[in-house]
Design a protein around this motif. Structure first.
Motif, mmCIF file in Angstrom:
data_model
loop_
_atom_site.group_PDB
_atom_site.id
_atom_site.type_symbol
_atom_site.label_atom_id
_atom_site.label_comp_id
_atom_site.label_asym_id
_atom_site.label_seq_id
_atom_site.Cartn_x
_atom_site.Cartn_y
_atom_site.Cartn_z
ATOM 1 N N ASP A 1 0.773 -1.127 -0.052
ATOM 2 C CA ASP A 1 0.011 0.190 -0.166
ATOM 3 C C ASP A 1 1.017 1.306 -0.059
ATOM 4 O OD1 ASP A 1 -2.061 -1.857 -0.094
ATOM 5 O OD2 ASP A 1 -2.868 -0.985 2.099
ATOM 6 N N ARG B 1 -8.997 -3.687 3.970
ATOM 7 C CA ARG B 1 -7.411 -3.438 3.541
ATOM 8 C C ARG B 1 -6.842 -4.409 4.084
ATOM 9 N NH1 ARG B 1 -5.751 0.703 8.604
ATOM 10 N NH2 ARG B 1 -6.620 -0.652 10.430
ATOM 11 N N GLN C 1 -5.051 -3.849 -2.548
ATOM 12 C CA GLN C 1 -4.028 -3.067 -2.594
ATOM 13 C C GLN C 1 -4.582 -1.734 -2.648
ATOM 14 O OE1 GLN C 1 -1.153 -3.790 -5.602
ATOM 15 N NE2 GLN C 1 0.351 -2.419 -4.473
ATOM 16 N N LEU D 1 -5.442 2.322 4.617
ATOM 17 C CA LEU D 1 -4.088 1.520 3.983
ATOM 18 C C LEU D 1 -3.636 0.632 4.981
ATOM 19 C CD1 LEU D 1 -4.379 4.072 2.161
ATOM 20 C CD2 LEU D 1 -1.788 4.257 2.327
ATOM 21 N N TYR E 1 1.514 0.561 5.084
ATOM 22 C CA TYR E 1 1.880 1.344 4.066
ATOM 23 C C TYR E 1 3.043 2.012 3.890
ATOM 24 C CZ TYR E 1 0.437 5.443 6.534
ATOM 25 O OH TYR E 1 0.079 6.588 7.112
#
Length: 627
Positions: free
Chosen positions: A94, A240, A244, A264, A267
């Motif tokens: 992410d 999540r 992606q 995310l 990430y």
């Protein structure tokens, strides 16, 4: 790459977006001007195990077809955001990225998405319903940006088999629904229109593998956060960590930080320092001018620009004024002096006059009358010179005189749509051909007063016509259609929906259209297998609607299937004379292209399991069976 994607990519039916000789493709910023600084552009990254950057597109394995399109775009060296973001996304991570507008963000997220879909991430999507299952969703704040992303993504995905569709508000939803029904892998959308599609159950998020939010800060500023959260958190999108997610923003305020935290998973944060800021790109010159001389000085500058040959669209002029009234006054003064202008300020409720009124959309504005168009003509004469598209669909109070008023000063008009207006007659066509000689897109659907004489005028004046829609124009007979078929050899789209009076003699003439790609014959009750045999010469056909063409049998459909091997959409709805024979032939000739097949009401075709259908038609996304 799986066999189905390879077969889909092997296609000559797509319009080549690069043309015969590709122009230099570039971002808004010309990074070639900063070759020494780009390599050393300050980059901030944070997160676990950040993949190293790449320094040339030749070093990235994105798949053979996508790599070829990158070369066609003449991309060689990635921009700073592309250099770092693409390896991160290819690694499946992410991403939260901060980069300026025009830095190449679109390619930075499109390349990994297209590559990921090509690399066997297509998945098995349910068949037999109108709901579509995109694999990637790209959200943008405005329809203009959504259209730009769609155009870029379609160019990047050329001949990869990846289908890109855009959906945004402010325009009729019907055309977007038709595009979605043909199949979609990447859906580019604005939040409002996407919520509408989700509520209709037209689209589902169940199979989303890639989620991209572009210009997220703008979406927050425009108040889209509740809609975005509903799409991502309250619908059926995978959570999540399963999907992606990539979030791009020019700034990183608290709202974006909170969004990144919620959307995310594990990430990487990436921030690229600005390249080519205003001191590098702009020459600043200050001149002191008395208030009384400002207009004459501005006019001198504009004339100098025009005389020096810099008055094209790449050299537009932006003038700042102190008040809203001053902006409107200056706009009128410039237009009167033959400098097309438009003003933008807080009292404008829509994009003002759409770049010198290139488009006017009055669709289903039932209160609009001819005198309103006269007013537009009197107030915007200079601006209307650049009008390209006029949409008067459903404006039933407008007659020939109103249309004549506005089109009489539109010499550059390319497209006009007058859907469902029974007051429009052949006189309207006569006015059009006298004033607007450049029309290539004409929609007269439902204009029941148009006759063969009008069609003769169309054929004689618009021989470069590409789409023509005469749905339900019940006064048009074989003679009127014949005028068009003989003269307008460039037609690519022909809609004859609900014109049941034609015979095979008329359909035989359709074979004259060598470039025909979309043909709607819904309700053509006199069409027989003989007529289809003639139309089989239109070998470029991609979409064919034979709904309720009740005289057709297997023989005619098989003839079409053997000749038109690029078919993507085929409707046989309500035809009881077709059987499994035509389906088997279609699976042999059109299996690599067919995405939508409607055999509802075809009682001679047996039910099949999803596995059987996918084996016959690997690209099928919409299959409607006899109920």
């Amino acid at each position: 790459m799986s066999a189905s994607w390879a077969d889909a990519a092997d296609s000559g039916r797509e319009v080549n977006p690069f043309g015969g000789d590709a122009d230099q493709e570039n971002t808004s910023i010309d990074f070639d001007d900063y070759e020494d600084t780009v390599e050393n552009t300050p980059i901030e990254t944070s997160g676990e195990v950040v993949p190293p950057p790449v320094h040339a597109f030749a070093d990235i394995d994105l798949g053979e077809a996508l790599n070829l399109n990158i070369r066609r775009c003449k991309y060689v060296t990635p921009t700073p955001i592309q250099r770092h973001a693409i390896p991160i996304l290819l690694a499946g991570r992410d991403l939260m990225a901060c980069a300026q507008t025009g830095s190449g963000k679109t390619a930075a997220f499109c390349f990994p998405i297209i590559s990921g879909i090509m690399r066997d991430q297509r998945g098995e999507r349910p068949l037999g319903s109108r709901t579509v299952y995109p694999l990637a969703l790209i959200l943008s704040p405005s329809r203009e940006l959504a259209s730009q992303i769609r155009d870029k993504a379609k160019k990047f995905s050329y001949q990869t088999g990846v289908k890109v569709v855009v959906a945004y508000g402010g325009t009729p939803i019907d055309q977007q629904l038709m595009e979605l029904e043909k199949g979609v892998d990447i859906l580019v959308a604005t939040p409002g229109r996407l919520n509408e599609l989700l509520e209709r159950a037209t689209v589902t998020m169940q199979m989303i593998k890639f989620l991209a939010l572009d210009e997220a800060d703008r979406m927050m500023d425009m108040g889209f956060e509740p809609q975005i959260r509903k799409i991502v958190e309250q619908m059926d999108m995978p959570p999540r960590g399963v999907r992606q997610t990539m979030l791009f923003s020019a700034t990183f305020p608290r709202e974006i930080q909170r969004l990144a935290s919620d959307f995310l998973s594990n990430y990487i944060f990436l921030a690229v320092e600005m390249v080519g800021s205003s001191p590098d790109l702009i020459t600043l010159k200050v001149e002191y001018v008395h208030d009384s001389d400002k207009r004459s000085h501005l006019m001198a500058l504009l004339h100098a620009q025009r005389e020096n040959g810099t008055g094209d669209e790449k050299s537009l002029t932006l003038v700042f004024v102190e008040t809203k009234t001053g902006a409107d006054t200056l706009e009128n003064w410039l237009c009167m002096n033959e400098f097309p202008a438009t003003s933008i300020h807080g009292d404008k409720t829509q994009q003002p006059r759409y770049r010198q009124v290139k488009h006017i959309n009055l669709e289903f504005s039932e209160g609009i009358e001819g005198n309103h168009l006269q007013l537009v003509k009197s107030q915007c004469q200079n601006a209307l010179l650049s009008l390209k598209c006029l949409n008067l669909n459903g404006c039933q109070k407008i007659s020939d005189g109103g249309i004549e008023a506005i089109t009489s000063i539109c010499p550059n008009l390319k497209a006009i749509s007058i859907y469902w207006n029974v007051r429009v007659t052949d006189d309207c066509i006569r006015h059009l051909v006298n004033s607007c000689r450049t029309i290539i897109d004409l929609n007269l659907s439902g204009c029941k007063s148009i006759t063969n004489k009008g069609m003769q005028l169309v054929a004689e004046s618009y021989q470069d016509l590409e789409p023509l829609n005469i749905t339900r124009c019940v006064k048009i007979t074989y003679d009127g259609l014949l005028h068009v078929l003989h003269k307008c050899s460039t037609l690519q789209t022909l809609n004859l929906y609900a014109l049941s009076g034609f015979t095979d003699k008329a359909y035989k003439k359709i074979s004259l259209l060598a470039d025909l790609r979309f043909l709607d014959l819904c309700g053509a009750q006199n069409l027989s297998d003989e007529g289809l045999t003639h139309m089989a010469k239109c070998i470029k056909l991609e979409s064919l609607n034979l709904t309720w063409c009740v005289r057709i049998t297997d023989s005619g459909v098989i003839t079409i299937a053997n000749s038109c091997t690029s078919l993507e959409f085929l409707s046989l709805f309500g035809i009881v004379g077709v059987t499994d024979r035509c389906l088997e032939t279609l699976s042999q000739t059109c299996s690599a292209t067919l995405t939508t097949l409607d055999v509802n009401g075809c009682i001679g075709i047996k039910r099949r399991s999803r596995e059987e259908l996918l084996q016959m038609f690997p690209r099928l996304t919409c299959f409607k069976v006899h109920s």
